[in-house]
Design a protein around this motif. Structure first.
Motif, short mmCIF file in Angstrom:
data_model
loop_
_atom_site.label_atom_id
_atom_site.label_comp_id
_atom_site.label_asym_id
_atom_site.label_seq_id
_atom_site.Cartn_x
_atom_site.Cartn_y
_atom_site.Cartn_z
N VAL A 143 0.83 -1.20 0.00
CA VAL A 143 0.00 0.00 0.00
C VAL A 143 0.86 1.26 0.00
O VAL A 143 1.79 1.39 0.81
N LEU A 144 0.55 2.16 -0.92
CA LEU A 144 1.13 3.50 -0.95
C LEU A 144 0.07 4.46 -0.44
O LEU A 144 -0.97 4.63 -1.08
N PHE A 145 0.30 5.08 0.71
CA PHE A 145 -0.66 6.00 1.29
C PHE A 145 -0.58 7.38 0.63
O PHE A 145 0.52 7.88 0.34
N LEU A 146 -1.74 8.00 0.43
CA LEU A 146 -1.85 9.39 0.02
C LEU A 146 -2.51 10.15 1.15
O LEU A 146 -3.50 9.68 1.71
N THR A 147 -2.01 11.32 1.48
CA THR A 147 -2.67 12.12 2.49
C THR A 147 -2.25 13.57 2.40
O THR A 147 -1.17 13.89 1.91
N ALA A 148 -3.12 14.44 2.86
CA ALA A 148 -2.80 15.86 2.88
C ALA A 148 -1.93 16.22 4.07
O ALA A 148 -1.35 17.29 4.14
#
Length: 242
Positions: free
Chosen positions: A90-95
């Motif tokens: 899993v590659l997380f994306l977040t602000a």
């Protein structure tokens, strides 16, 4: 986008499958376009619950997963996947851009982390790194079996066995163990491990290395003669018992 790099495909020659999950449709559309330009098969989801359903049906090779979603956040999605036995990277994306959040995402079982706003090239590069270390790329030195005492690691099949018992590892745990086994009896510093396994550091936050070493110890050494050793003030090493 990365046409100058070698194409990555599944071991059977079919396109890699990537699931991109974000509640912003414009973002998932852009991600899907960039991923398809790599020759990969792409599905998208706009919520955590939809992501779980698509993951079951699509069986992706990697997830691009937003942490902040309205129904079920990315951490919860990952937790449910792991509880069901799904070890997809899993590659997380977040602000969020705080070091603490970055470490939290990885220690929850994610494999890498990109903060918004990000470049599509960076997402592709991170995904390629994850996919290479989960067995979709050919081993760089042709060596497929690593051994330390009664522990074996197959770089082609990604099977890890100790004393006849198969051990399930996440992609990051596997890469960490492989790095240690390729450097048997050599002390590796936290900085070296961060650079090799995660390809970047955490602003000095080496606690993620300590955490993953503890994960490996529970899976590799629990109830057995220890192979993993801490050299205080220096780093970690793996070696066979004397």
């Amino acid at each position: 986008m990365t046409s100058d790099l070698p194409e990555l495909r599944r071991p059977d020659g079919s396109p890699l499958r990537i699931l991109a999950v974000d509640d912003e449709q414009m973002l998932t559309d852009l991600l899907a376009m960039a991923l398809r330009m790599e020759g990969w098969e792409v599905r998208t989801a706009s919520s955590g619950m939809e992501a779980l359903q698509v993951a079951r049906e699509f069986e992706p090779d990697a997830l691009v997963l937003d942490i902040m979603m309205p129904d079920l956040d990315g951490m919860s999605v990952l937790r449910r996947l792991r509880e069901s036995g799904n070890l997809v990277p899993v590659l997380f994306l977040t602000a969020k851009d705080a070091v603490g959040d970055r470490v939290a995402g990885l220690t929850a079982g994610g494999d890498d982390y990109v903060t918004k706003p990000f470049s599509l090239e960076e997402v592709i590069a991170r995904l390629r790194a994850i996919i290479r270390r989960t067995g979709h790329a050919t081993a760089d030195d042709g060596q497929s079996i690593l051994r330390v005492a009664d522990l074996t690691l197959n770089e082609d099949s990604h099977e890890v066995v100790r004393d006849g018992t198969e051990i399930e590892l996440t992609a990051t745990e596997f890469e960490l163990l492989r790095y240690l086994m390729r450097n048997e009896r050599r002390v590796l510093s936290k900085a070296q491990i961060l650079d090799r396994v995660w390809s970047y550091d955490f602003g000095g936050k080496s606690s993620v290395v300590e955490l993953y070493i503890s994960y490996l110890r529970k899976k590799i050494d629990a109830g057995r003669t220890p192979l993993l050793h801490t050299v205080r003030g220096v780093g970690y090493m793996i070696k066979a018992p004397q």
